[in-house]
Design an enzyme around this catalytic site. Structure first.
Site, PDB file in Angstrom:
ATOM      1  CB  SER A   8      37.775  39.162  34.255  1.00  0.00           C
ATOM      2  OG  SER A   8      38.993  39.218  34.953  1.00  0.00           O
ATOM      3  CG  ASN A  10      42.930  40.875  36.785  1.00  0.00           C
ATOM      4  OD1 ASN A  10      42.967  41.953  37.369  1.00  0.00           O
ATOM      5  ND2 ASN A  10      43.976  40.345  36.194  1.00  0.00           N
ATOM      6  N   GLY A  12      42.141  44.133  39.051  1.00  0.00           N
ATOM      7  CA  GLY A  12      42.781  45.195  38.286  1.00  0.00           C
ATOM      8  C   GLY A  12      42.033  45.454  36.991  1.00  0.00           C
ATOM      9  CG  ASP A  68      41.478  34.956  25.230  1.00  0.00           C
ATOM     10  OD1 ASP A  68      41.684  34.731  26.438  1.00  0.00           O
ATOM     11  OD2 ASP A  68      41.944  34.245  24.327  1.00  0.00           O
ATOM     12  CE  LYS A 176      50.457  47.190  30.022  1.00  0.00           C
ATOM     13  NZ  LYS A 176      50.478  46.195  31.085  1.00  0.00           N
TER      14      LYS A 176
END
Length: 196
Positions: A8, A10, A12, A68, A176
Site C-alpha cells: 500500500s 496509503n 494512514g 483487501d 474504531k
C-alpha cells in the site's frame, strides 16, 4: 528489526500497521521500494490481497503484508464488495461511491439494510510462499439513508454500528480500531506473528 513491506502507499494505513506491528517488524511502503502495482483481478478479498502481497514481495525481496477490504451489502447481492473503492467507476471517490449505494438502496426497507465491512489480510514470507497466513474478519452493521459523522473515510458515514448507536464516522479512532474489521484482523495477525 526485520523489515516487511506493506502492499500500500496509503500513509494512514502504513502508520496504523507500524503501530500494531511495533517490536516485530518495521513496516515500509511500496513507494519506499518503488514497487509497481499490479491489477487486482481476483474475485474475492483474499485473492486480491494475495496478488498484492506476492507482487510486493517479489519486487522487494522482503516479506509482505497486504489487505483487501470493502463493504458487503446484503440487499445489493454482496456489492460493492471487492469493487468498494471504485463502485461509482472512479477509484477512491468516497462521495460518489456513497451516493451510488444510497441510490441503489433507495427502495430497501428498514430491517433489510444489513451489511458488513470485510477485511482479508495476507502475509507471505516470500513471493512464492506456499503457506501464506490468511486472516479474515468482518464488522456487522446497517446502511443508513444519509451520511452522519465526519471521522473515518470511505463508507463510514453511512455504516451504522448498532452496539454504539452511531455510525462508524462518529467513532473515535481508538474505538474504531478496536472493533473494526481491519482492527480485528490486524490483532489476529499479530497473535500469529508473535508465535512464529
Amino acid at each position: 528489526m526485520k523489515k516487511i513491506i506493506l502492499a500500500s502507499n496509503n500513509q494512514g494505513k502504513i502508520k496504523e500497521f507500524n503501530t500494531m506491528l511495533r517490536g516485530i517488524y518495521q513496516v515500509i511502503s511500496m513507494k519506499d521500494k518503488q514497487i509497481k502495482e499490479v491489477p487486482e483481478v481476483g474475485l474475492t478479498f483474499v485473492e486480491n490481497a494475495l496478488i498484492k502481497a506476492r507482487n510486493s514481495s517479489e519486487q522487494s525481496g522482503l516479506p509482505a503484508l497486504a489487505d483487501d477490504s470493502g463493504i458487503v451489502i446484503d440487499a445489493l447481492g454482496g456489492n460493492p464488495g471487492i469493487y468498494s473503492a471504485r463502485y461509482a467507476n472512479c477509484h477512491g471517490d468516497d462521495e460518489a461511491n456513497i451516493q451510488k449505494v444510497l441510490i441503489d438502496m433507495k427502495d430497501v426497507v428498514d430491517g433489510e439494510r444489513t451489511g458488513r465491512f470485510w477485511c482479508a489480510i495476507v502475509f507471505v514470507e516470500y513471493a512464492s510462499d506456499p503457506t501464506p497466513i490468511i486472516i479474515q474478519q468482518s464488522w456487522e452493521g446497517e446502511i443508513l439513508r444519509e451520511k452522519i459523522g465526519n471521522n473515518g473515510f470511505g463508507y463510514d458515514p453511512i455504516f451504522y454500528v448498532p452496539i454504539y448507536n452511531c455510525t462508524s464516522a462518529e467513532l473515535s479512532f481508538v474505538t474504531k480500531n478496536k472493533i473494526s474489521h481491519r482492527g480485528k484482523a490486524l490483532s489476529a495477525l499479530l497473535k500469529v506473528l508473535k508465535k512464529n
